[in-house]
Structures are given as C-alpha cells and as structure tokens.
Design a protein around this motif. Structure first.
Motif, mmCIF file in Angstrom:
data_model
loop_
_atom_site.group_PDB
_atom_site.id
_atom_site.type_symbol
_atom_site.label_atom_id
_atom_site.label_comp_id
_atom_site.label_asym_id
_atom_site.label_seq_id
_atom_site.Cartn_x
_atom_site.Cartn_y
_atom_site.Cartn_z
ATOM 1 N N ASP A 1 11.206 12.892 -8.821
ATOM 2 C CA ASP A 1 11.213 12.787 -7.354
ATOM 3 C C ASP A 1 10.082 13.666 -6.847
ATOM 4 O OD1 ASP A 1 11.577 13.090 -4.643
ATOM 5 O OD2 ASP A 1 13.752 13.323 -4.755
ATOM 6 N N THR A 2 9.024 13.044 -6.357
ATOM 7 C CA THR A 2 7.827 13.820 -5.987
ATOM 8 C C THR A 2 8.014 14.580 -4.674
ATOM 9 O OG1 THR A 2 6.822 11.923 -4.898
ATOM 10 C CG2 THR A 2 6.300 12.237 -7.221
ATOM 11 N N VAL B 1 -2.924 -3.717 0.815
ATOM 12 C CA VAL B 1 -2.353 -4.532 -0.261
ATOM 13 C C VAL B 1 -0.933 -4.985 0.081
ATOM 14 C CG1 VAL B 1 -2.084 -4.675 -2.763
ATOM 15 C CG2 VAL B 1 -3.562 -2.914 -1.802
ATOM 16 N N LYS C 1 -2.547 11.957 4.393
ATOM 17 C CA LYS C 1 -3.560 11.455 3.455
ATOM 18 C C LYS C 1 -4.895 12.206 3.640
ATOM 19 C CE LYS C 1 -1.133 8.293 1.211
ATOM 20 N NZ LYS C 1 -0.831 8.366 -0.218
ATOM 21 N N ARG D 1 19.583 4.049 -10.989
ATOM 22 C CA ARG D 1 19.705 2.909 -10.088
ATOM 23 C C ARG D 1 18.993 1.708 -10.708
ATOM 24 N NH1 ARG D 1 15.194 3.677 -5.462
ATOM 25 N NH2 ARG D 1 13.563 4.265 -6.871
ATOM 26 N N THR E 1 2.456 -5.096 -0.371
ATOM 27 C CA THR E 1 3.588 -4.400 -1.008
ATOM 28 C C THR E 1 4.597 -4.165 0.117
ATOM 29 O OG1 THR E 1 2.698 -2.230 -0.471
ATOM 30 C CG2 THR E 1 2.059 -3.139 -2.619
ATOM 31 N N ARG F 1 11.566 7.856 -8.853
ATOM 32 C CA ARG F 1 12.339 8.832 -8.074
ATOM 33 C C ARG F 1 13.728 9.096 -8.677
ATOM 34 N NH1 ARG F 1 12.745 9.191 -1.936
ATOM 35 N NH2 ARG F 1 11.498 7.283 -1.886
ATOM 36 N N ASN G 1 0.575 8.216 -7.565
ATOM 37 C CA ASN G 1 0.665 6.996 -6.745
ATOM 38 C C ASN G 1 1.775 7.059 -5.697
ATOM 39 O OD1 ASN G 1 0.625 3.877 -6.300
ATOM 40 N ND2 ASN G 1 2.710 4.314 -7.039
ATOM 41 N N TYR H 1 1.395 9.882 8.643
ATOM 42 C CA TYR H 1 0.919 9.389 7.340
ATOM 43 C C TYR H 1 -0.586 9.665 7.204
ATOM 44 C CZ TYR H 1 -0.369 5.812 3.828
ATOM 45 O OH TYR H 1 -0.880 5.136 2.738
ATOM 46 N N ASN I 1 8.394 2.202 -9.874
ATOM 47 C CA ASN I 1 9.451 1.182 -9.903
ATOM 48 C C ASN I 1 9.145 -0.037 -9.035
ATOM 49 O OD1 ASN I 1 9.932 3.357 -7.940
ATOM 50 N ND2 ASN I 1 11.529 2.008 -7.193
ATOM 51 N N ARG I 2 8.190 0.068 -8.126
ATOM 52 C CA ARG I 2 7.848 -1.102 -7.299
ATOM 53 C C ARG I 2 6.412 -0.929 -6.780
ATOM 54 N NH1 ARG I 2 9.113 0.211 -1.566
ATOM 55 N NH2 ARG I 2 10.103 2.254 -1.549
ATOM 56 N N MET J 1 -3.737 8.849 -5.012
ATOM 57 C CA MET J 1 -3.792 7.592 -4.251
ATOM 58 C C MET J 1 -3.809 7.922 -2.766
ATOM 59 S SD MET J 1 -3.698 4.304 -4.993
ATOM 60 C CE MET J 1 -2.486 3.123 -5.600
ATOM 61 N N THR J 2 -4.958 7.698 -2.170
ATOM 62 C CA THR J 2 -5.099 8.028 -0.757
ATOM 63 C C THR J 2 -5.095 6.727 0.058
ATOM 64 O OG1 THR J 2 -6.417 9.263 0.822
ATOM 65 C CG2 THR J 2 -7.631 8.171 -0.956
ATOM 66 N N LEU K 1 2.541 -0.814 -5.946
ATOM 67 C CA LEU K 1 1.314 -0.597 -6.719
ATOM 68 C C LEU K 1 1.581 0.167 -8.009
ATOM 69 C CD1 LEU K 1 -1.062 0.189 -3.705
ATOM 70 C CD2 LEU K 1 -0.840 -1.938 -4.983
ATOM 71 N N GLY L 1 5.978 6.931 -8.887
ATOM 72 C CA GLY L 1 6.365 5.837 -7.979
ATOM 73 C C GLY L 1 6.169 4.491 -8.639
ATOM 74 N N GLY M 1 -7.076 -0.192 -0.756
ATOM 75 C CA GLY M 1 -7.261 -1.307 0.179
ATOM 76 C C GLY M 1 -5.927 -1.624 0.836
HETATM 77 N N1 LIG Z 1 -0.021 -0.984 0.177
HETATM 78 C C1 LIG Z 1 -1.080 -0.582 0.862
HETATM 79 O O1 LIG Z 1 -1.697 -1.352 1.612
HETATM 80 C C2 LIG Z 1 -1.576 0.841 0.726
HETATM 81 C C3 LIG Z 1 -2.749 1.178 1.413
HETATM 82 C C4 LIG Z 1 -3.252 2.468 1.281
HETATM 83 C C5 LIG Z 1 -2.614 3.377 0.465
HETATM 84 N N2 LIG Z 1 -1.472 3.028 -0.197
HETATM 85 C C6 LIG Z 1 -0.842 4.054 -1.040
HETATM 86 O O2 LIG Z 1 -0.546 3.512 -2.315
HETATM 87 C C7 LIG Z 1 0.610 4.157 -2.878
HETATM 88 C C8 LIG Z 1 1.639 3.121 -3.285
HETATM 89 O O3 LIG Z 1 1.970 2.370 -2.132
HETATM 90 P P1 LIG Z 1 2.769 0.990 -2.197
HETATM 91 O O4 LIG Z 1 2.052 0.063 -1.290
HETATM 92 O O5 LIG Z 1 3.062 0.592 -3.584
HETATM 93 O O6 LIG Z 1 4.109 1.462 -1.440
HETATM 94 P P2 LIG Z 1 5.616 1.006 -1.637
HETATM 95 O O7 LIG Z 1 5.667 -0.420 -1.952
HETATM 96 O O8 LIG Z 1 6.332 1.520 -0.434
HETATM 97 O O9 LIG Z 1 6.075 1.858 -2.923
HETATM 98 C C9 LIG Z 1 6.075 3.254 -2.834
HETATM 99 C C10 LIG Z 1 6.456 3.825 -4.178
HETATM 100 O O10 LIG Z 1 6.445 5.266 -4.036
HETATM 101 C C11 LIG Z 1 7.717 5.738 -4.456
HETATM 102 N N3 LIG Z 1 8.117 6.977 -3.809
HETATM 103 C C12 LIG Z 1 8.194 7.265 -2.494
HETATM 104 N N4 LIG Z 1 8.697 8.501 -2.324
HETATM 105 C C13 LIG Z 1 8.940 8.986 -3.561
HETATM 106 C C14 LIG Z 1 9.471 10.202 -4.057
HETATM 107 N N5 LIG Z 1 9.899 11.188 -3.245
HETATM 108 N N6 LIG Z 1 9.578 10.369 -5.402
HETATM 109 C C15 LIG Z 1 9.169 9.400 -6.249
HETATM 110 N N7 LIG Z 1 8.689 8.217 -5.846
HETATM 111 C C16 LIG Z 1 8.572 8.014 -4.515
HETATM 112 C C17 LIG Z 1 8.688 4.621 -4.124
HETATM 113 O O11 LIG Z 1 9.898 4.816 -4.831
HETATM 114 P P3 LIG Z 1 11.342 4.395 -4.200
HETATM 115 O O12 LIG Z 1 11.548 2.967 -4.578
HETATM 116 O O13 LIG Z 1 12.271 5.351 -4.844
HETATM 117 O O14 LIG Z 1 11.242 4.590 -2.713
HETATM 118 C C18 LIG Z 1 7.872 3.429 -4.596
HETATM 119 O O15 LIG Z 1 7.944 3.316 -5.993
HETATM 120 C C19 LIG Z 1 1.106 5.130 -1.780
HETATM 121 O O16 LIG Z 1 0.615 6.427 -2.043
HETATM 122 C C20 LIG Z 1 0.472 4.560 -0.513
HETATM 123 O O17 LIG Z 1 0.297 5.561 0.468
HETATM 124 C C21 LIG Z 1 -0.928 1.770 -0.082
#
Ligand SMILES: NC(=O)c1ccc[n+]([C@@H]2O[C@H](COP(=O)([O-])OP(=O)(O)OC[C@H]3O[C@@H](n4cnc5c(N)ncnc54)[C@H](OP(=O)(O)O)[C@@H]3O)[C@@H](O)[C@H]2O)c1
Length: 240
Positions: free
Chosen positions: A59-60, A193, A164, A38, A195, A34, A89, A160, A10-11, A139-140, A13, A8, A191
């Motif tokens: 693609d996870t 964050v 987790k 693109r 995103t 994924r 992640n 969700y 490309n964007r 990453m939980t 965390l 994950g 935390g």
């Molecule tokens: N941000 C927070 O506050 C927060 C808090 C607790 C936990 N987390 C965890 O941290 C991790 C990253 O979160 P984030 O905030 O960076 O989220 P995000 O901005 O929504 O980014 C999610 C990333 O996961 C990828 N992804 C989703 N489904 C996928 C799949 N089937 N195959 C491959 N890649 C896939 C997305 O790719 P696409 O662009 O292709 O969709 C994107 O790169 C996640 O596990 C999330 O649960 C985040």
C-alpha cells in the motif's frame, strides 16, 4: 534476467506493464498491489502462466506497508540482489473536481502521501537493491507540468496536478542523490490513456502507451543522460 517492480499492478497501466513484461520469460516481475486479500483475477491469471511473477502487497499510502514490502523483497531476492527497474506507477486522482478555490487540506495530504511520499519511501527502503544501472521510473502526468497548466484557462484536477509537480521535483532530487551509485531516475507521462483514471474518452490505448514506455525504459539503463528528465510516453521531452 532483469528484475522489475511495478506498484499499483492490479489494474490500469500497472496491470498492462505486468502483462507485457510477463511475455518475456527472462523478466522477473514483482507485481505490487495495495491489498492481496481481495479479487486479483487478472494478476492470478498471469501468474498461472508465468514462472517468474510474484504478487506482493504494498500500500503506497502506508509507510508501514512499504517497509514490510521491502523486507519481503530482500528475503525473496536476497539482500544484495539488484532491482533493475522500480516502476512507481500507483497513483490517485481522487478529487478531480476540486480547484484552487475549493481544495481541502485533507485532499492535498492524501494525494501527497500516495503520489509523492509513496515513491519517496519506496526508493529509501529499496536503496540497497538500487545499484549501478538500476532505473527508477516515477509515473507522472502532463498535469504536473507548470508550463502546460499555464496554457489552460481553467486548469483541472488541482490537488492531483500539485502532487505530480511535487513528484517531478522529488524525481530531480532522487536523480541527483542517486547519481553517485549509477542509478537513473526518470519521470514519464503515459499520455491520456483509457483506464479507470483516464476514462473511456481518453486518446490512447494502454497497450500503445506501455509498449512505448518499455521501449524507452530499456534504452535508459545504458544511458546516464536520461536521468532527471521528464518525458512523454513516446520519448519526447515534456516542458517543466
Ligand atoms: N490514465 C491516464 O490517462 C494517466 C495520465 C497521466 C498519468 N497517469 C498516471 O499513471 C498511473 C496509473 O494510472 P492508471 O490510469 O492506471 O490509474 P487507475 O486505473 O486508477 O489505477 C491506479 C492503480 O494505482 C493503484 N493505487 C492507488 N492507490 C494505491 C495505494 N495507496 N497503494 C497501492 N496501489 C494504489 C490502484 O490500486 P487499487 O485498485 O487498490 O485502487 C490501481 O492499481 C498513476 O500514477 C496516474 O497518475 C495516468
């Protein structure tokens, strides 16, 4: 020359992990995304400046894609090569408004597939590359903590949160099953964050969360006592 895999990437965390890791030329980085067909402008920009950065498709949510990814890794690194850090992640929170009273089987299946089975399958297919001292980070989220949810009058993001909590259980089992090989498995909550998932009202910047997480991860590879534990990004321990 530590080798890192980030799913994950490309964007959000994942991209921040790759950005910080790319600043050190000693790192070899596999940035998994994924789909590679693109717009991956941010990863492409990093790749043009970083010699040891490889962008691969994974693609996870697809067992086939994960299996293909593993075979490309073995070709790229060599079949006996060690992966020092596998950062699971990638994750989704696609039905955040659903509660226990409105959740559907499809939504739960989708979250379990991407958030739990994805990290499980990745460890299975990459196991030959997980060797003494390797670290797996799943990453939980604080939402995966049963103790935290019990404090809430109206707990959020039910499917969700369930996925987790299941990822945490998976991680405890992976830590036990991989112990004999000297592989460490940890769960880290980044935390809240800023995103796409966290939203603009979140408390933390990506740079701080990921900077702290990398500090912890680099310490873990030399210390077996971390394995099977649930941390917050700053190294404090989360309640189950
Ligand atoms: N941000 C927070 O506050 C927060 C808090 C607790 C936990 N987390 C965890 O941290 C991790 C990253 O979160 P984030 O905030 O960076 O989220 P995000 O901005 O929504 O980014 C999610 C990333 O996961 C990828 N992804 C989703 N489904 C996928 C799949 N089937 N195959 C491959 N890649 C896939 C997305 O790719 P696409 O662009 O292709 O969709 C994107 O790169 C996640 O596990 C999330 O649960 C985040």
């Amino acid at each position: 020359m530590p080798t890192w895999i980030v799913t994950g990437s490309n964007r959000g965390l994942g991209l921040e992990f790759v950005t910080q890791l790319a600043a050190d030329p000693k790192n070899t980085i596999i940035a998994a995304t994924r789909s590679i067909s693109r717009d991956l402008a941010s990863l492409d920009a990093l790749k043009s400046k970083t010699k040891n950065l490889h962008v691969l498709e994974c693609d996870t949510g697809s067992q086939d894609s994960i299996t293909k990814f593993a075979s490309i890794i073995s070709q790229l690194l060599g079949k006996d090569a060690k992966i020092d850090f596998l950062l699971n992640n990638a994750g989704i929170n696609a039905n955040s408004k659903m509660t226990s009273l409105t959740m559907t089987a499809d939504a739960l299946t989708n979250h379990m597939n991407v958030n739990v089975m994805g990290p499980a399958k990745l460890v299975q297919v990459l196991e030959p590359h997980l060797q003494d001292g390797s670290v797996v980070m799943n990453m939980t989220s604080g939402l995966g903590s049963l103790g935290y949810n019990r404090t809430k009058e109206n707990p959020e993001c039910t499917v969700y949160a369930m996925s987790k909590a299941a990822l945490n259980m998976l991680s405890v089992h992976q830590a036990a099953h991989l112990k004999r090989k000297g592989v460490r498995v940890v769960m880290i909550d980044p935390g809240w964050v800023k995103t796409d998932m966290g939203g603009s009202g979140a408390q933390l910047e990506k740079e701080e969360s990921i900077g702290e997480m990398l500090r912890i991860l680099n310490g873990i590879k030399d210390d077996d006592s971390y394995s099977g534990r649930f941390f917050l990004y700053d190294g404090s321990e989360r309640p189950w």
